[in-house]
Design a protein around this motif. Structure first.
Motif, PDB file in Angstrom:
ATOM      1  N   UNK A 132      -5.904   3.091 -12.401  1.00 44.83           N
ATOM      2  CA  UNK A 132      -4.529   3.485 -12.111  1.00 44.83           C
ATOM      3  C   UNK A 132      -4.392   5.008 -12.191  1.00 44.83           C
ATOM      4  N   UNK A 133      -4.717   5.560 -13.350  1.00 42.48           N
ATOM      5  CA  UNK A 133      -4.642   7.009 -13.551  1.00 42.48           C
ATOM      6  C   UNK A 133      -5.880   7.481 -14.309  1.00 42.48           C
ATOM      7  N   UNK A 134      -6.217   8.744 -14.097  1.00 45.00           N
ATOM      8  CA  UNK A 134      -7.308   9.402 -14.816  1.00 45.00           C
ATOM      9  C   UNK A 134      -6.718  10.578 -15.572  1.00 45.00           C
ATOM     10  N   UNK A 135      -6.851  10.552 -16.886  1.00 50.15           N
ATOM     11  CA  UNK A 135      -6.372  11.656 -17.720  1.00 50.15           C
ATOM     12  C   UNK A 135      -7.561  12.494 -18.186  1.00 50.15           C
ATOM     13  N   UNK A 136      -7.442  13.800 -18.041  1.00 51.85           N
ATOM     14  CA  UNK A 136      -8.451  14.732 -18.541  1.00 51.85           C
ATOM     15  C   UNK A 136      -7.815  15.530 -19.667  1.00 51.85           C
ATOM     16  N   UNK A 137      -8.363  15.392 -20.874  1.00 49.66           N
ATOM     17  CA  UNK A 137      -7.738  15.955 -22.072  1.00 49.66           C
ATOM     18  C   UNK A 137      -8.669  17.003 -22.679  1.00 49.66           C
ATOM     19  N   UNK A 138      -8.271  18.246 -22.614  1.00 54.00           N
ATOM     20  CA  UNK A 138      -9.056  19.323 -23.212  1.00 54.00           C
ATOM     21  C   UNK A 138      -8.719  19.440 -24.704  1.00 54.00           C
ATOM     22  N   UNK A 139      -9.670  19.979 -25.476  1.00 58.66           N
ATOM     23  CA  UNK A 139      -9.512  20.136 -26.934  1.00 58.66           C
ATOM     24  C   UNK A 139      -9.158  18.781 -27.569  1.00 58.66           C
ATOM     25  N   UNK A 140      -9.889  17.756 -27.135  1.00 59.99           N
ATOM     26  CA  UNK A 140      -9.580  16.390 -27.558  1.00 59.99           C
ATOM     27  C   UNK A 140      -9.931  16.166 -29.028  1.00 59.99           C
ATOM     28  N   UNK A 141      -9.060  15.427 -29.709  1.00 60.05           N
ATOM     29  CA  UNK A 141      -9.319  15.006 -31.082  1.00 60.05           C
ATOM     30  C   UNK A 141      -8.785  13.591 -31.255  1.00 60.05           C
ATOM     31  N   UNK A 142      -9.636  12.704 -31.784  1.00 59.21           N
ATOM     32  CA  UNK A 142      -9.218  11.313 -31.977  1.00 59.21           C
ATOM     33  C   UNK A 142      -8.034  11.198 -32.930  1.00 59.21           C
ATOM     34  N   UNK A 143      -7.942  12.121 -33.871  1.00 59.37           N
ATOM     35  CA  UNK A 143      -6.862  12.098 -34.850  1.00 59.37           C
ATOM     36  C   UNK A 143      -5.726  12.949 -34.306  1.00 59.37           C
ATOM     37  N   UNK A 144      -4.659  12.305 -33.884  1.00 61.88           N
ATOM     38  CA  UNK A 144      -3.576  13.006 -33.208  1.00 61.88           C
ATOM     39  C   UNK A 144      -3.004  14.153 -34.006  1.00 61.88           C
TER      40      UNK A 144
END
Length: 883
Positions: free
Chosen positions: A192-204
């Motif tokens: 459906x959608x592709x999100x590209x997340x820079x500076x990703x961290x599993x802990x919000x």
């Protein structure tokens, strides 16, 4: 010719399109960067068009002539504005002035939910249906059509030049986060959608302070793919008993996710890459890095057909289960079995003083590899400001290699048979705790433990004596050498870090930790005589038995501050290192207190233009085998001896990265510069006698510098995309060979150009050319050039037929104007009706039945010309069924 092709394409495209430009601003003429301009066709069978405003609010909208459109400009917290563009309209300019809603962000309801591309601070969101044409089979084919996204043949994904390091599906890690399994197995029609997340961290709640450099890609699935099993199965047969069986099955629901991938083939197709496999080598916290694995995992992912035979069996299951609102249990299990047979012919020039020794070498390898991995992870969130992780992994593998080497020199010829067997076992686990006390204080605590055991056993068989003067052989009718190696290691790491947010522009981070590693390294060599006696090499200085420990206690302080668009984070770390070894009844210890500064700097010109700078001063301590003070047999022509008194390397590392995306001008630009300068260097000192070599490491103050510059720029020219890329490398170092010290230089330059279609109604076609240069200078000088031409073509015809063609040729030319040539092509024809679950495909790999590929390579003391035999032509007919 290329210029005229572009001019013709520009003229042809301009006659078919209607361009509208303008500015999107607010009521007081402040530009609205990243505003969406969407043109919805009011006629059937026409495609939606869109544009994104740049940092000056400018947009450029390419519309089809003869089509009526409803054009809407929208921006968060502003009312939309809509105009109608009539067929063959004469309008070429229109400025949008949006009025604020006066509502808070969470209360805004946007009328047009469809946004082809949404740009936020750290997130790009692509709406798949704006870019895909519906004929794509797998996720990889969709990604290749997204602006700024590239997927190479190994399944590595890059976005605006930066590599995706974490792959997620519905926010959950997919098989450890590697990309190849995802892009080559997830069905395209599920996206459906592709999100590209820079500076990703599993802990919000950690993202504000963690300064992660991770780039994540999150796949959002269509609603009708949730709570249902989807995927496909495929089976194929071909000439010469070539077969393929593949299954990718997926189940996603709000609480439970399960994925299964199975593959069995002998056509040279691997299921995952080496980088994916490194992710499977888990059980290590992202907050602790730098540990090297003892296991040799590369053989399980030696992808491609650069072998004469390749049989692969692979099975994997990935799961995630929300046990309750606070606890998620996830994990994966993998079993891989691979057999590969390879053949390489080489001409090696060994460089020594003014003399050159030539070796003609033929090497045949048979490799059997078996790998099993089990991984489980617990994710516990007692509340919104506290997070616990526990991860454990067990891994076991075997590598059996049978190798035959025929070596011919101007002095003699010899044949060696080598049998190598290695068993590897590892158990790794970590515990992470993150706690946000309030808006100003957050703490992270990590404990990591790893145990690894490796037991390689090598046997050399030959009819002639070898390595004279280097190994203590006794004369015999035939020669059998055995080598037994045992390596065991235990490591324990602990770290606590506190984040103090003084205000929105000033942060202070403090770190304390300890890293302890212990290894036992034991190796012995013996000659088994034909009369039953044993010649133990330990009597002549061979054989090592060493206990090794390295402890690193450290403390550091980081200060993060922001001035306008400029964010900086200098850091100061102090390390107290203690290295201890015990071998051959002697003890050695080294204690050092080291100061290691670092600096991160980031300047954000606007939402789509960024400049990043990093600097590190670091130290590397020697590994256990480098400190083993007695001789070791490495290969049929090589002996190694470590240095029990070796110290630490010290080096500076600088990286600079610039990225820009301008939808108005149709330009994407990315450039990266990396500099590493060693001020204390460990490099092997080499004694060469013909092709026989003796290596020992030495630590010197000789500088060693490497520079690497990568860049690419993409320019959209109407319905075409022009890509320019370059990779430049310079490496300067000091080498001691036969007691002669020289300054060596190894440089390489690659410059490429590619043009491809960027219009959904046209066939997918790309054509590219890359020119490469490589130079070596030291005791002697040499260079070679390469010319690589590649083309890809894909067309859909008669609605349900898809034809693909891949072509590549490569020519290498050395400084004596001698050249070699390699050409290969693959093609396929696929048929699948739109509403039918069945698909049929004919595939031909290596159309020209090319027998081998050629390449040149350089090392510190050798120039090699290699001829690598590859798999023959493969015809395959396959049938797939889509669930």
């Amino acid at each position: 010719m290329f210029k005229y092709l572009l001019l013709f394409a520009s003229f042809f495209c301009s006659s078919q399109t209607h361009t509208i430009i303008g500015v999107v601003s607010d009521s007081i003429n402040i530009p609205l960067e990243s505003a969406n301009i969407i043109a919805r066709p009011l006629q059937e069978n026409e495609q939606l068009k869109f544009a994104i405003a740049d940092n000056k609010g400018r947009y450029r909208l390419e519309l089809d002539k003869g089509v009526k459109y409803e054009v809407t400009a929208s921006y968060i917290s502003f009312l939309e504005e809509t105009i109608i563009i009539e067929p063959n309209s004469s309008i070429t300019t229109h400025n949008f002035r949006l009025k604020p809603t006066g509502q808070k962000l969470k209360e805004i309801v946007i009328k047009h939910e469809y946004k082809p591309l949404i740009i936020k601070k750290d997130t790009l969101t692509y709406d798949v249906k704006a870019f895909a044409n519906g004929n794509e089979r797998k996720m990889k084919e969709v990604l290749e059509k997204l602006p700024g996204v590239e997927v190479d043949k190994k399944g590595t994904v890059t976005v605006q030049g930066k590599k995706v390091t974490k792959m997620l599906v519905e926010g959950k890690s997919f098989f450890g986060g590697g990309s190849k399994l995802a892009v080559e197995n997830i069905p395209a029609d599920a996206l459906d959608k592709i999100e590209v997340i820079d500076h990703f961290n599993e802990v919000g709640f950690m993202k504000q302070v963690s300064d992660s450099d991770e780039l994540a890609m999150n796949v959002k699935l269509k609603e009708d793919k949730k709570k249902f099993i989807f995927g496909d199965v495929e089976a194929g047969v071909g000439n010469n008993e070539y077969t393929l069986a593949h299954a990718g099955l997926f189940y996603y629901s709000p609480k439970t996710n399960v994925s299964f991938i199975g593959d069995l083939n002998n056509i040279g197709r691997s299921t995952f890459t080496f980088e994916d496999l490194l992710r499977f080598d888990g059980g290590v916290s992202n907050y602790l890095s730098g540990r090297k694995s003892l296991s040799n995992l590369y053989s399980f992912a030696n992808d491609n057909t650069d072998v004469v035979e390749n049989k692969s069996k692979f099975g994997a299951i990935n799961f995630s289960f929300d046990a309750n609102p606070k606890l998620t249990v996830s994990g994966y299990s993998i079993l891989s079995k691979v057999f590969m047979a390879s053949k390489t012919e080489s001409i090696n020039e060994y460089l020594q003083d003014d003399a050159i020794s030539l070796e003609y070498k033929i090497q045949d390898n048979d490799r059997h590899s078996l790998l099993g991995i089990g991984n489980i992870k617990l994710d516990y969130s007692p509340n919104q400001k506290e997070k616990w992780y526990y991860n454990s992994q067990y891994q076991s593998g075997t590598n059996d290699i049978n190798k035959t080497i025929n070596s011919v020199t101007n002095l003699n010829s010899n044949t060696f048979e080598t049998i190598s067997k290695a068993d590897n076992v590892s158990v790794k686990q970590y515990l992470e705790w993150h706690k946000g006390y309030n808006l100003h204080h957050t703490t992270t605590f990590v404990v990591n433990h790893a145990y690894e055991s490796s037991t390689p056993k090598n046997h050399w068989f030959t009819d002639q004596s070898f390595l004279p003067g280097l190994i203590p052989l006794q004369a015999d009718d035939s020669y059998t050498i055995t080598q037994v190696k045992k390596v065991k290691s235990n490591t324990v790491d602990a770290m606590i870090k506190h984040y103090w947010i003084l205000n929105n522009f000033n942060h202070l981070y403090s770190v304390m930790g300890n890293s302890y590693g212990y290894s036992h390294f034991e190796i012995s060599e013996k000659q088994l005589l034909t009369n039953g006696n044993i010649n133990d090499f330990s009597l002549s200085g061979f054989g090592n038995d060493i206990n090794y420990s390295l402890n690193d206690t450290y403390a550091g302080l980081e200060y993060k501050f922001k001035i306008g668009k400029w964010t900086n984070k200098p850091g100061i770390y102090f390390h107290w290192n203690q290295l201890r070894t015990k071998q051959n009844d002697s003890n050695y210890s080294l204690s050092k207190t080291l100061f290691q500064p670092q600096w991160n700097s980031d300047y954000e010109f606007n939402k789509s233009e960024n400049l990043n700078f990093t600097y590190r001063l670091a130290n590397n301590f020697p590994e256990v085998n480098q400190l083993a003070g007695r001789y070791t047999l490495q290969d049929y022509n090589s002996v190694y001896k470590g240095d029990a008194l070796l110290g630490n390397e010290r080096f500076h590392s600088v990286n600079l990265r610039y990225s820009k995306m301008n939808m108005y001008r149709g330009i994407m630009l990315n450039a990266m510069l990396g500099i590493n300068k060693k001020v204390k260097t460990t490099r092997n000192q080499i004694i060469l006698d013909g092709i026989n070599q003796y290596n020992t490491p030495i630590l010197t103050d000789n500088p060693e510098t490497s520079y690497r510059l990568n860049g690419y720029v993409t320019k959209k020219i109407y319905r075409l995309s022009l890509n320019l890329n370059t990779s430049l490398d310079w490496f300067n170092y000091v080498q001691t060979l036969n007691n002669v010290t020289t300054t060596n230089k190894r440089n390489g330059q690659d410059v490429g150009i590619e043009i491809k279609t960027a219009y959904k109604k046209w066939p997918d076609f790309s054509i590219g050319y890359t020119k490469g240069f490589t130079q070596f200078s030291g005791l002697t000088s040499s260079n070679y050039q390469s010319d690589e031409f590649n083309a890809d073509f894909e067309i859909t015809f008669l609605k349900n037929w898809v034809y693909k063609l891949e072509y590549q040729n490569l020519r290498n030319t050395d400084n004596r104007n001698q050249s070699n040539y390699f050409e290969t092509a693959n093609t396929s024809l696929r048929h699948q009706k739109k509403n039918s679950p069945f698909g049929f495909e004919i595939t031909i790999n290596n159309i020209f039945d090319t027998k081998a590929k050629n390449e040149y390579s350089f090392s510190d003391y050798m120039i090699s010309q290699n001829r690598i035999y590859i798999m023959p032509r493969v015809f395959l007919f396959s049938v797939s069924y889509k669930l």
